[in-house]
Design a protein around this motif. Sequence first.
Motif, short mmCIF file in Angstrom:
data_model
loop_
_atom_site.label_atom_id
_atom_site.label_comp_id
_atom_site.label_asym_id
_atom_site.label_seq_id
_atom_site.Cartn_x
_atom_site.Cartn_y
_atom_site.Cartn_z
N THR A 1 -5.01 16.52 0.37
CA THR A 1 -4.24 16.10 -0.80
C THR A 1 -3.42 14.85 -0.51
N ASN A 2 -3.47 13.89 -1.44
CA ASN A 2 -2.66 12.68 -1.36
C ASN A 2 -1.37 12.90 -2.16
N MET A 3 -0.23 12.69 -1.53
CA MET A 3 1.06 12.91 -2.17
C MET A 3 1.70 11.57 -2.53
N TYR A 4 2.22 11.48 -3.74
CA TYR A 4 2.88 10.26 -4.21
C TYR A 4 4.35 10.57 -4.48
N ILE A 5 5.24 9.71 -3.99
CA ILE A 5 6.68 9.95 -4.09
C ILE A 5 7.36 8.75 -4.73
N LEU A 6 8.13 9.00 -5.78
CA LEU A 6 8.91 7.97 -6.46
C LEU A 6 10.36 8.07 -6.01
N VAL A 7 10.87 7.02 -5.39
CA VAL A 7 12.25 7.08 -4.91
C VAL A 7 12.83 5.67 -4.74
N ASN A 8 14.06 5.51 -5.18
CA ASN A 8 14.79 4.26 -4.96
C ASN A 8 16.00 4.47 -4.06
N ASP A 9 16.70 5.59 -4.27
CA ASP A 9 17.88 5.90 -3.46
C ASP A 9 17.43 6.68 -2.22
N LYS B 1 0.42 -1.00 -12.29
CA LYS B 1 -0.93 -0.72 -12.78
C LYS B 1 -1.71 0.21 -11.85
N LYS B 2 -1.50 0.07 -10.55
CA LYS B 2 -2.36 0.76 -9.59
C LYS B 2 -1.70 1.91 -8.83
N SER B 3 -0.36 1.86 -8.65
CA SER B 3 0.32 2.79 -7.74
C SER B 3 0.04 4.26 -8.05
N LEU B 4 0.02 4.63 -9.36
CA LEU B 4 -0.11 6.03 -9.75
C LEU B 4 -1.39 6.31 -10.53
N SER B 5 -2.29 5.37 -10.57
CA SER B 5 -3.49 5.51 -11.40
C SER B 5 -4.43 6.60 -10.90
N ARG B 6 -4.30 7.00 -9.62
CA ARG B 6 -5.15 8.06 -9.07
C ARG B 6 -4.32 9.24 -8.54
N ALA B 7 -3.04 9.25 -8.85
CA ALA B 7 -2.13 10.26 -8.28
C ALA B 7 -2.28 11.61 -8.97
N LYS B 8 -2.72 12.62 -8.23
CA LYS B 8 -2.84 13.97 -8.80
C LYS B 8 -1.53 14.74 -8.72
N ILE B 9 -0.73 14.45 -7.69
CA ILE B 9 0.57 15.14 -7.57
C ILE B 9 1.64 14.12 -7.21
N ILE B 10 2.71 14.11 -7.99
CA ILE B 10 3.77 13.12 -7.87
C ILE B 10 5.12 13.83 -7.77
N ILE B 11 5.95 13.38 -6.84
CA ILE B 11 7.33 13.87 -6.76
C ILE B 11 8.25 12.74 -7.21
N ASN B 12 8.99 12.97 -8.27
CA ASN B 12 9.93 11.96 -8.75
C ASN B 12 11.35 12.35 -8.34
N TYR C 1 4.54 2.81 -15.76
CA TYR C 1 3.43 2.90 -14.81
C TYR C 1 2.18 3.47 -15.48
N ASN C 2 1.05 3.05 -14.96
CA ASN C 2 -0.23 3.62 -15.37
C ASN C 2 -0.45 4.91 -14.60
N ILE C 3 -0.30 6.06 -15.26
CA ILE C 3 -0.31 7.36 -14.58
C ILE C 3 -1.63 8.07 -14.84
N TYR C 4 -2.18 8.64 -13.79
CA TYR C 4 -3.42 9.42 -13.91
C TYR C 4 -3.23 10.50 -14.97
N GLU C 5 -4.20 10.63 -15.85
CA GLU C 5 -4.02 11.48 -17.05
C GLU C 5 -3.86 12.96 -16.74
N LYS C 6 -4.27 13.42 -15.55
CA LYS C 6 -4.13 14.84 -15.19
C LYS C 6 -3.05 15.06 -14.12
#
Length: 280
Positions: free
Chosen positions: A112-120, A171-182, A193-198
């Motif tokens: 599994t590829n994990m995507y994490i959104l964080v600024n702080d 456009k690309k960062s989240l286009s294939r992301a199946k699981i995202i932690i914000n 962002y362009n977010i993967y539809e599922k």
Amino acid sequence: MFYIQENDKPSIIEKLLCKIKIEGNKIILPTEGKNLTEKKQKQLAKKTLKILKRSSSKKTVASKIIAENKKYINILEQENYINITGKWLYKMLIPEISEYILKKENWKQEETNMYILVNDLTDIAIENIKNFAKKYKSITVITNHIDKLKKIEEQIYEEQGVYITVMNNKKKSLSRAKIIINFDFPKELINQYNIYEKAIIINIPGKLKINKKRYDGKVIQDYEIKNNNIIQYNQENEKFYAKAIYESKFYYEQPYRYIREKIEKDKVMIEKLYLQNAIY
């Protein structure tokens, strides 16, 4: 610490006089339901504050029903009393929540590829990134502070021999992301962002709606934990969320690693996750 709950069978006199009972560390309000008038909520809040001000504690835990009376809760919070809801614990339980999702979807960590959104870059966010880097196939961190994350990227490689990806391409960062932690992106920013539809999004900051016509994924808004004897069971505890009672056992200033050790020792498990209009 006070636990605030409703009285299942208040007398007519108790209702008319807004008579509040105190039993140990429990404040019992003369109401059976959550649909109190704003006037009644103000009356009860005023009387509750008198009780709280005699105590040195600034924390309360409201029952499920009392928590629905927003005006009452807001008045207490305006006087700097913290109503514990489990929101702080949400950040600490990201590993358990992620595992719950993987089991539901029949996914394996190592695939599994994990995507994490964080600024702080808080300790909580950094430690989660390091922890996930050990277990998941790949970690991609999306941030507006790429330079700061590069230092973490180098540190993880030096300590673990693992690469993480740091980027910020709408456009690309989240286009294939199946699981995202914000962790802290506001909804206005995420929707750029362009977010993967599922995609399944574990959303920590608050309510989130993805404004994409084709989006048919899941946004995790909240959670509940299983008791598993981490909380001494009694019938009264059914009035409260287990997550709130468990969170009340912690001091927020404790180091992240100490908190995680306790969570793992207590074998805390996720009972369910809440979507906007459904349970997952």
